[in-house]
Design an enzyme around this catalytic site. Structure first.
Site, PDB file in Angstrom:
ATOM      1  N   ASN A 156      -5.787   2.169  13.167  1.00 25.25           N
ATOM      2  CA  ASN A 156      -6.499   1.047  12.531  1.00 25.25           C
ATOM      3  C   ASN A 156      -7.577   0.464  13.442  1.00 25.25           C
ATOM      4  O   ASN A 156      -8.696   0.204  13.015  1.00 25.25           O
ATOM      5  CB  ASN A 156      -5.522  -0.094  12.192  1.00 25.25           C
ATOM      6  CG  ASN A 156      -4.557   0.285  11.097  1.00 25.25           C
ATOM      7  OD1 ASN A 156      -4.707   1.321  10.486  1.00 25.25           O
ATOM      8  ND2 ASN A 156      -3.565  -0.551  10.859  1.00 25.25           N
ATOM      9  N   ASP A 213      -1.232   5.133  12.402  1.00 23.83           N
ATOM     10  CA  ASP A 213      -1.954   4.845  13.644  1.00 23.83           C
ATOM     11  C   ASP A 213      -3.465   4.986  13.446  1.00 23.83           C
ATOM     12  O   ASP A 213      -3.915   5.782  12.629  1.00 23.83           O
ATOM     13  CB  ASP A 213      -1.470   5.822  14.732  1.00 23.83           C
ATOM     14  CG  ASP A 213      -1.854   5.355  16.123  1.00 23.83           C
ATOM     15  OD1 ASP A 213      -2.324   4.210  16.274  1.00 23.83           O
ATOM     16  OD2 ASP A 213      -1.692   6.150  17.071  1.00 23.83           O
ATOM     17  N   ARG A 246       2.095  11.575  11.515  1.00 23.53           N
ATOM     18  CA  ARG A 246       1.404  10.611  12.375  1.00 23.53           C
ATOM     19  C   ARG A 246      -0.096  10.791  12.216  1.00 23.53           C
ATOM     20  O   ARG A 246      -0.607  11.907  12.348  1.00 23.53           O
ATOM     21  CB  ARG A 246       1.787  10.771  13.849  1.00 23.53           C
ATOM     22  CG  ARG A 246       1.083   9.707  14.695  1.00 23.53           C
ATOM     23  CD  ARG A 246       1.514   9.656  16.137  1.00 23.53           C
ATOM     24  NE  ARG A 246       0.972   8.458  16.771  1.00 23.53           N
ATOM     25  CZ  ARG A 246       1.538   7.794  17.751  1.00 23.53           C
ATOM     26  NH1 ARG A 246       2.670   8.198  18.250  1.00 23.53           N
ATOM     27  NH2 ARG A 246       0.971   6.720  18.263  1.00 23.53           N
ATOM     28  N   GLU A 270       7.046  -2.589  21.120  1.00 27.00           N
ATOM     29  CA  GLU A 270       5.949  -2.607  22.110  1.00 27.00           C
ATOM     30  C   GLU A 270       4.727  -3.379  21.593  1.00 27.00           C
ATOM     31  O   GLU A 270       3.953  -3.922  22.374  1.00 27.00           O
ATOM     32  CB  GLU A 270       5.527  -1.180  22.474  1.00 27.00           C
ATOM     33  CG  GLU A 270       6.549  -0.391  23.283  1.00 27.00           C
ATOM     34  CD  GLU A 270       7.737   0.111  22.475  1.00 27.00           C
ATOM     35  OE1 GLU A 270       7.655   0.158  21.223  1.00 27.00           O
ATOM     36  OE2 GLU A 270       8.773   0.426  23.096  1.00 27.00           O
ATOM     37  N   ASN A 271       4.559  -3.426  20.281  1.00 29.29           N
ATOM     38  CA  ASN A 271       3.390  -4.119  19.706  1.00 29.29           C
ATOM     39  C   ASN A 271       3.379  -5.624  19.996  1.00 29.29           C
ATOM     40  O   ASN A 271       2.333  -6.269  19.916  1.00 29.29           O
ATOM     41  CB  ASN A 271       3.300  -3.911  18.183  1.00 29.29           C
ATOM     42  CG  ASN A 271       2.840  -2.520  17.797  1.00 29.29           C
ATOM     43  OD1 ASN A 271       3.159  -2.019  16.722  1.00 29.29           O
ATOM     44  ND2 ASN A 271       2.080  -1.861  18.671  1.00 29.29           N
ATOM     45  N   GLU A 311      10.349  18.036  10.255  1.00 31.80           N
ATOM     46  CA  GLU A 311       9.086  18.736  10.453  1.00 31.80           C
ATOM     47  C   GLU A 311       8.067  17.685  10.867  1.00 31.80           C
ATOM     48  O   GLU A 311       8.034  16.584  10.309  1.00 31.80           O
ATOM     49  CB  GLU A 311       8.629  19.391   9.140  1.00 31.80           C
ATOM     50  CG  GLU A 311       9.491  20.538   8.700  1.00 31.80           C
ATOM     51  CD  GLU A 311       9.428  21.725   9.661  1.00 31.80           C
ATOM     52  OE1 GLU A 311       8.356  21.958  10.253  1.00 31.80           O
ATOM     53  OE2 GLU A 311      10.453  22.399   9.820  1.00 31.80           O
ATOM     54  N   ARG A 324       0.688  -6.965  22.418  1.00 32.10           N
ATOM     55  CA  ARG A 324      -0.749  -7.016  22.092  1.00 32.10           C
ATOM     56  C   ARG A 324      -1.226  -8.475  22.179  1.00 32.10           C
ATOM     57  O   ARG A 324      -0.411  -9.397  22.178  1.00 32.10           O
ATOM     58  CB  ARG A 324      -0.973  -6.487  20.673  1.00 32.10           C
ATOM     59  CG  ARG A 324      -0.734  -4.996  20.590  1.00 32.10           C
ATOM     60  CD  ARG A 324      -1.223  -4.429  19.295  1.00 32.10           C
ATOM     61  NE  ARG A 324      -1.052  -2.980  19.335  1.00 32.10           N
ATOM     62  CZ  ARG A 324      -1.547  -2.151  18.447  1.00 32.10           C
ATOM     63  NH1 ARG A 324      -2.260  -2.601  17.428  1.00 32.10           N
ATOM     64  NH2 ARG A 324      -1.359  -0.845  18.555  1.00 32.10           N
TER      65      ARG A 324
END
Ligand code: FPP
Length: 249
Positions: free
Chosen positions: A23, A21, A189, A68-69, A208, A72
């Site tokens: 960019n 995430d 992330r 979901e992308n 983890e 865009r």
């Protein structure tokens, strides 16, 4: 290959998943268009694949495009898909050389023709590689995955191929896109967001979690080793107490 020397080779996570995430924000900070961030993000993808294979990670799942992308702006979606297709074409040689097998999870049917064609080709050509599985999540959404699993299981029940009382965790697992892969051990992330965003909800039950402020195009080999080093310092208890875990280590 510098600081990774200090990593313990006995506690390398088997399955690492990454939400790449930041960019867009990376590009914006530089006064550029979002797509500039995606293009630079490809170099991070390359480095992380290499780093993961080098330290002995066996499965690397990258969240490259979510369901979901699709909402865009069309231009960004188109460019991302073109970037995906061209990267796959370019990286085939290096995947072969490094003995890496490509797989993909998601509603792949929705990908544009060219991207799907490249994807299928690389998947086919790398199918017998066995050093590491690179698993791309494309047009992927975990809730969709679970809905599809429920549908397939229900069909089997209706057709008397499966009894309701025999449905267990393994049944669910076997009907997910990731049916042949083990659970995620470590989820990374980037970009400071601390959410899961519909990624591998079932598979991260005991993973983890690692969140870093670093934006994806800046996340390179050393950042990956730092993350793994943090993983190695954690104690995974799976609901047990510390003493029970130590006994078995
Ligand atoms: C998230 O940044 C990134 C993506 C949605 C796409 C990731 C794709 C690549 C790194 C390039 C192609 C991939 C492969 C596997 C070759 P964002 O756009 O959400 O950034 P923002 O949160 O700052 O807006």
């Amino acid at each position: 290959m510098n600081k990774n020397i200090s990593l313990s080779k006995y506690r390398i996570p088997y399955h690492v998943a990454v939400i790449m995430d930041g960019n867009g924000r990376w590009a914006k900070k530089k006064g550029k268009l979002r797509i500039f961030g995606h293009k630079n993000g490809v170099q991070s993808v390359r480095e992380i694949i290499e780093a993961a294979a080098e330290i002995g990670v066996k499965v690397l799942t990258l969240y490259a495009f979510s369901t979901e992308n699709w909402s865009r702006p069309k231009k960004e979606v188109d460019t991302l898909m073109t970037l995906l297709a061209s990267s796959l074409k370019k990286e085939l040689k290096s995947l072969q050389k490094n003995n890496i097998q490509l797989r993909a999870i998601g509603d792949l049917i929705n990908l544009p023709k060219q991207a799907r064609k490249e994807l299928e080709e690389v998947i086919k050509k790398t199918a017998s590689n066995d050093r590491m599985i690179l698993n791309l999540a494309l047009s992927y959404g975990s809730r969709n995955e679970i809905v599809n699993a429920v549908k397939s299981i229900s069909k089997k029940v209706v057709n008397n191929e499966l009894k309701i009382e025999n449905i267990d965790k393994k049944t669910i697992n076997n009907h997910l896109y990731t049916f042949s892969l083990p659970d995620v051990d470590f989820l990374i992330r980037t970009s400071g967001e601390q959410r899961i965003s519909n990624f591998l909800l079932w598979q991260i039950a005991y993973a983890e979690l690692y969140f870093t402020e670093t934006l994806w195009p800046d996340f390179r080999k050393q950042d990956f080793y730092d993350a793994i080093s943090e993983y190695q310092s954690r104690e995974r208890r799976y609901g047990k107490i510390s003493e029970q875990i130590k006994k078995h280590e």
